[in-house]
Design a protein around this motif. Structure first.
Motif, PDB file in Angstrom:
ATOM      1  N   UNK A  65       0.826  -1.213   0.000  1.00  0.00           N
ATOM      2  CA  UNK A  65       0.000   0.000   0.000  1.00  0.00           C
ATOM      3  C   UNK A  65       0.859   1.262   0.000  1.00  0.00           C
ATOM      4  N   UNK A  66       2.146   1.075  -0.333  1.00  0.00           N
ATOM      5  CA  UNK A  66       3.100   2.172  -0.505  1.00  0.00           C
ATOM      6  C   UNK A  66       3.439   2.902   0.788  1.00  0.00           C
ATOM      7  N   UNK A  67       3.158   2.282   1.920  1.00  0.00           N
ATOM      8  CA  UNK A  67       3.689   2.800   3.174  1.00  0.00           C
ATOM      9  C   UNK A  67       5.160   2.417   3.259  1.00  0.00           C
ATOM     10  N   UNK A  68       5.986   3.308   3.753  1.00  0.00           N
ATOM     11  CA  UNK A  68       7.391   2.951   3.896  1.00  0.00           C
ATOM     12  C   UNK A  68       7.795   2.985   5.374  1.00  0.00           C
ATOM     13  N   UNK A  69       8.632   2.042   5.745  1.00  0.00           N
ATOM     14  CA  UNK A  69       9.054   1.885   7.133  1.00  0.00           C
ATOM     15  C   UNK A  69      10.557   2.128   7.201  1.00  0.00           C
ATOM     16  N   UNK A  70      11.004   3.154   7.921  1.00  0.00           N
ATOM     17  CA  UNK A  70      12.436   3.423   8.019  1.00  0.00           C
ATOM     18  C   UNK A  70      13.139   2.373   8.868  1.00  0.00           C
ATOM     19  N   UNK A  71      14.351   2.026   8.478  1.00  0.00           N
ATOM     20  CA  UNK A  71      15.112   1.023   9.214  1.00  0.00           C
ATOM     21  C   UNK A  71      16.602   1.318   9.074  1.00  0.00           C
ATOM     22  N   UNK A  72      17.405   0.467   9.710  1.00  0.00           N
ATOM     23  CA  UNK A  72      18.849   0.657   9.723  1.00  0.00           C
ATOM     24  C   UNK A  72      19.504  -0.651   9.306  1.00  0.00           C
ATOM     25  N   UNK A  73      20.300  -0.591   8.266  1.00  0.00           N
ATOM     26  CA  UNK A  73      20.878  -1.802   7.678  1.00  0.00           C
ATOM     27  C   UNK A  73      21.608  -2.656   8.699  1.00  0.00           C
ATOM     28  N   UNK A  74      22.429  -2.033   9.521  1.00  0.00           N
ATOM     29  CA  UNK A  74      23.249  -2.801  10.448  1.00  0.00           C
ATOM     30  C   UNK A  74      22.394  -3.598  11.414  1.00  0.00           C
ATOM     31  N   UNK A  75      21.270  -3.002  11.858  1.00  0.00           N
ATOM     32  CA  UNK A  75      20.387  -3.689  12.803  1.00  0.00           C
ATOM     33  C   UNK A  75      19.650  -4.834  12.116  1.00  0.00           C
ATOM     34  N   UNK A  76      19.158  -4.580  10.908  1.00  0.00           N
ATOM     35  CA  UNK A  76      18.480  -5.640  10.156  1.00  0.00           C
ATOM     36  C   UNK A  76      19.434  -6.785   9.838  1.00  0.00           C
ATOM     37  N   UNK A  77      20.664  -6.450   9.467  1.00  0.00           N
ATOM     38  CA  UNK A  77      21.643  -7.480   9.105  1.00  0.00           C
ATOM     39  C   UNK A  77      22.012  -8.352  10.291  1.00  0.00           C
ATOM     40  N   UNK A  78      22.089  -7.766  11.476  1.00  0.00           N
ATOM     41  CA  UNK A  78      22.416  -8.537  12.675  1.00  0.00           C
ATOM     42  C   UNK A  78      21.268  -9.453  13.084  1.00  0.00           C
ATOM     43  N   UNK A  79      20.039  -9.026  12.788  1.00  0.00           N
ATOM     44  CA  UNK A  79      18.867  -9.798  13.217  1.00  0.00           C
ATOM     45  C   UNK A  79      18.460 -10.873  12.225  1.00  0.00           C
ATOM     46  N   UNK A  80      18.733 -10.651  10.939  1.00  0.00           N
ATOM     47  CA  UNK A  80      18.189 -11.529   9.904  1.00  0.00           C
ATOM     48  C   UNK A  80      19.242 -11.909   8.868  1.00  0.00           C
ATOM     49  N   UNK A  81      19.508 -13.207   8.701  1.00  0.00           N
ATOM     50  CA  UNK A  81      20.426 -13.648   7.641  1.00  0.00           C
ATOM     51  C   UNK A  81      19.954 -13.257   6.242  1.00  0.00           C
ATOM     52  N   UNK A  82      18.636 -13.132   6.070  1.00  0.00           N
ATOM     53  CA  UNK A  82      18.084 -12.751   4.767  1.00  0.00           C
ATOM     54  C   UNK A  82      18.467 -11.308   4.441  1.00  0.00           C
ATOM     55  N   UNK A  83      18.264 -10.422   5.393  1.00  0.00           N
ATOM     56  CA  UNK A  83      18.657  -9.023   5.171  1.00  0.00           C
ATOM     57  C   UNK A  83      20.178  -8.910   5.038  1.00  0.00           C
TER      58      UNK A  83
END
Length: 221
Positions: A65-83
């Motif tokens: 629905x074109x909502x965007x969610x801000x995030x931080x690469x380093x945090x996503x990378x530490x939490x998820x092998x996919x990211x």
């Protein structure tokens, strides 16, 4: 003071007498568990402040629905092998600094990020938690799968047990699957309800269920 050669006997042995004062073992007044708790609290507060924050954000999750969610690469990378794979390989998402996620609702993605940043999920509604479990499996956030499993175990009833069982098997939440099977075999009314039980349409799930049923009967005999 006697010279050293005067202390040596004719048999070339040396005897030394001394007095030792033994002190009590030193114990720090700073308990390690208190330090760890303080560290964890500080880390949690720091990440809380970044949850859904544009500050220092370098990546966005864009929903259907074109909502965007801000995030931080380093945090996503530490939490998820996919990211992590997205950000360490020559992939479009890494170059464009956003990823379009069309198969997961905005509120479920927010809940995944909430857990990644704060360690919490807000909703305890079964249908919502099952959706969070699905996205946790997709992005391989195993700690979130465990968290969902605990919430779902607490919410087990004869009405939702089969649905939770099938979701647990589909998303490889083995601990949850085992717990639901243990619950089901104690519910005679559920086991005898053919309408509910026929919703188990996976042979592996049936095999696991029957294995536990047989084992429980052996233990009783």
């Amino acid at each position: 003071m006697a010279k050293i050669d005067q202390l040596i006997s004719s048999e070339n042995t040396l005897t030394i007498q001394c007095e030792l004062e033994v002190f009590k073992e030193y114990k720090s007044s700073l308990k390690s568990d208190n330090i760890n708790s303080a560290d964890q609290l500080n880390n949690k507060i720091n990440l809380d402040s970044l949850f859904l924050s544009q500050e220092f954000s370098d990546f966005k999750l864009i929903t259907s629905d074109e909502n965007d969610i801000p995030a931080h690469k380093i945090i996503l990378a530490l939490a998820s092998p996919v990211f992590r794979a997205m950000f360490t390989h020559d992939m479009l998402e890494n170059k464009s600094h956003f990823v379009e996620i069309t198969d997961t609702p905005y509120n479920i993605l927010v809940e995944m990020l909430r857990f990644i940043y704060t360690g919490d999920i807000v909703s305890t509604k079964v249908d919502i938690v099952l959706e969070i479990l699905a996205v946790a499996d997709k992005y391989q956030v195993d700690s979130l799968k465990i968290k969902c499993g605990k919430v779902l175990c607490d919410a087990l009833t004869t009405d939702n047990a089969v649905k939770i069982l099938m979701a647990a098997h589909k998303h490889q939440a083995k601990y949850l699957e085992d717990e639901v099977i243990k619950f089901i075999i104690t519910q005679t009314q559920l086991l005898s309800n053919s309408e509910k039980m026929k919703k188990i349409d996976d042979l592996d799930v049936w095999a696991n269920l029957m294995q536990v049923v047989v084992k429980s009967h052996k233990n009783l005999s």
